[in-house]
Design an enzyme around this catalytic site. Structure first.
Site, PDB file in Angstrom:
ATOM      1  N   SER A  60       0.844  -1.206   0.096  1.00  0.00           N
ATOM      2  CA  SER A  60       0.198   0.087  -0.115  1.00  0.00           C
ATOM      3  C   SER A  60       0.984   1.396  -0.150  1.00  0.00           C
ATOM      4  CB  SER A  60      -0.682   0.078   1.081  1.00  0.00           C
ATOM      5  OG  SER A  60      -1.533  -1.019   1.514  1.00  0.00           O
ATOM      6  N   ALA A  61       0.339   2.223  -0.663  1.00  0.00           N
ATOM      7  CA  ALA A  61       0.882   3.581  -0.436  1.00  0.00           C
ATOM      8  C   ALA A  61       0.680   4.028   0.999  1.00  0.00           C
ATOM      9  CB  ALA A  61       0.161   4.689  -1.325  1.00  0.00           C
TER      10      ALA A  61
END
Lengths: 64, 161
Positions: A60-61
């Site tokens: 994930s960012a």
């Protein structure tokens, strides 16, 4: 990525209103993304984007 | 996603899609913080369909010191994980064609689920679901996101590569 880069990213995410609650911010500080990346991706840990982790999947960012 | 989940110390959380194990570990530090006594801790169950990634996540989680608060299961997360249900919070880290029924069923009344819903290769909508005490489901649109597709029985009908 240096510890300072990660701190700077967290600070940016707080300023943009993405990170708000103290417990979420504390967890981001205590669990840096670089620990969970393949060696080749570690330099990009503090960039706010998803990164490849193999098998066509991503981590994930940080804003996620 | 962690802000949208409204996590609290002691929560039992299901994550669908462990990936690297990072997201699960950040959740663990919120629902089972290192500075809170262990008897108050919650737990994260995270499911990963790709065996090599399940191992990668397990190793990373152990190295970061969260093995005692995060359990990695290799399997089809679109079915949820009935063994430990119901959950206070459910998050799905891959985009689903629609919200899988088993996940709705495994959410506690009063619980929250956050899940990206939409087509493969496009932006998806991040949906927050609140299950009311009477079982009613309320959906809220949290905006556009881009995730890898959810696969498995209730996922998109494609391979995971």
């Amino acid at each position: 990525m240096s510890e300072t880069d990660w701190e700077r990213l967290i600070y940016d995410l707080i300023r943009c209103g993405i990170l708000k609650s103290p417990r979420v911010i504390r967890a981001m500080r205590l669990v840096p993304r670089s620990l969970f990346l393949p060696e080749s991706q570690k330099p990009y840990a503090a960039i706010d984007t998803p990164l490849p982790i193999g098998e066509g999947q991503t981590i994930s960012a940080p804003q996620g | 996603m962690n802000e949208a989940l409204e996590l609290e110390v002691g929560h039992k959380v299901l994550e669908v899609g462990a990936g690297s194990g990072w997201h699960a570990s950040t959740i663990a530090e919120i629902i089972a913080p290192s500075d809170v006594p262990k008897d108050k801790w919650g737990h994260v169950y995270t499911i990963e369909i790709i065996p090599r990634l399940a191992n990668f996540a397990r190793e990373n989680i152990a190295r970061a010191g969260y093995s005692d608060r995060v359990t990695v299961i290799c399997g089809d997360g679109s079915l949820g994980y009935p063994d430990e249900a119901p959950y206070d919070r459910i998050l799905v880290t891959a985009a689903a064609p629609k919200i899988p029924e088993p996940l709705k069923e495994q959410l506690k009344p009063g619980g929250i689920m956050v899940i990206p819903v939409g087509e493969v290769g496009f932006y998806q909508t991040l949906i927050r679901i609140r299950k009311m005490m009477d079982g009613r489901i309320i959906e809220e649109d949290l905006g556009g996101v881009a995730f890898v597709p959810l696969v498995g029985k209730y996922g998109h009908k494609i391979g995971y590569r």
